[in-house]
Design a protein around this motif. Sequence first.
Motif, mmCIF file in Angstrom:
data_model
loop_
_atom_site.group_PDB
_atom_site.id
_atom_site.type_symbol
_atom_site.label_atom_id
_atom_site.label_comp_id
_atom_site.label_asym_id
_atom_site.label_seq_id
_atom_site.Cartn_x
_atom_site.Cartn_y
_atom_site.Cartn_z
ATOM 1 N N GLU A 204 13.424 -0.543 -12.152
ATOM 2 C CA GLU A 204 13.843 -0.480 -10.757
ATOM 3 C C GLU A 204 12.702 -0.074 -9.835
ATOM 4 O OE1 GLU A 204 17.663 1.606 -9.574
ATOM 5 O OE2 GLU A 204 16.164 3.109 -9.043
ATOM 6 N N PHE A 205 12.628 -0.766 -8.713
ATOM 7 C CA PHE A 205 11.700 -0.428 -7.643
ATOM 8 C C PHE A 205 12.484 -0.417 -6.343
ATOM 9 C CE2 PHE A 205 8.888 -1.992 -10.903
ATOM 10 C CZ PHE A 205 7.754 -1.206 -10.780
ATOM 11 N N SER B 247 9.265 3.655 -13.259
ATOM 12 C CA SER B 247 10.133 2.554 -12.849
ATOM 13 C C SER B 247 11.219 2.252 -13.872
ATOM 14 C CB SER B 247 9.295 1.290 -12.624
ATOM 15 O OG SER B 247 8.676 0.909 -13.834
ATOM 16 N N GLU C 105 15.955 -4.679 -9.261
ATOM 17 C CA GLU C 105 16.081 -4.211 -10.634
ATOM 18 C C GLU C 105 16.352 -5.323 -11.625
ATOM 19 O OE1 GLU C 105 20.488 -2.810 -11.767
ATOM 20 O OE2 GLU C 105 19.544 -1.529 -10.278
ATOM 21 N N GLU D 260 8.709 -5.666 -14.803
ATOM 22 C CA GLU D 260 7.952 -5.112 -13.668
ATOM 23 C C GLU D 260 7.173 -6.204 -12.958
ATOM 24 O OE1 GLU D 260 5.551 -1.859 -15.082
ATOM 25 O OE2 GLU D 260 7.250 -0.461 -15.032
ATOM 26 N N LYS E 126 7.634 -7.224 -9.037
ATOM 27 C CA LYS E 126 6.499 -7.139 -8.114
ATOM 28 C C LYS E 126 6.177 -8.497 -7.498
ATOM 29 C CE LYS E 126 4.482 -3.072 -10.279
ATOM 30 N NZ LYS E 126 3.423 -2.526 -11.121
ATOM 31 N N ASN F 120 5.575 5.858 -7.127
ATOM 32 C CA ASN F 120 6.268 6.996 -7.735
ATOM 33 C C ASN F 120 6.122 8.241 -6.874
ATOM 34 O OD1 ASN F 120 7.342 5.728 -9.998
ATOM 35 N ND2 ASN F 120 5.436 5.961 -11.136
#
Length: 181
Positions: free
Chosen positions: A11-12, A76, A137, A150, A154, A167
């Motif tokens: 998750e970001f 993440s 996510e 990831e 991104k 973070n």
Amino acid sequence: MDNLEKNIEIEFRSMFDENKYKELEEILKAQAKDLGEDNKNVYFFILSDKLLKVSDNISKKSAKITLKLEKIGQGSAFKEIEFPVDKASVPVAIELFKQLGYTHVIESFQQRHNYLLDGVELSLKYSKDWGYHLELEIMVKNESEREEAEFKIKELAQKLDVKLMSNNELAEFVKRFEAKK
């Protein structure tokens, strides 16, 4: 799908202003699969190293309890355990956790709409505490899938022209959020 089959959430998050929110809303309506409205009252129990929450999903008329084994801002990947509860059990669950000593609880209404684009689940959100933001996510089975997930997230963030929070930014935001409450 069994809840433990894919229980690592990659998750970001991205925070932005109302104009970017409206722009993203239009893009997602045009390009993504609409997964529907997902408005929730969420009760966050503040723990030093984990995230425990009870979610009362107003839109879907459902509820669940979720334990993320890491705190937001600590990477993440979040291994999580979640299980559904009856909506009528939400006040009971909240009281149960309070009686177990988890007395620092924050209630937050989240206006949410979910989409799926390029294999990434997106939740376009607004809440009084977080403002306008996007959660991106992918759920995976194990750590070996993390790097690819990831990368996909991104890549999509770049395509949508949103800046993902680091973070440190997330940890600082969460620290301020918890201190205000």
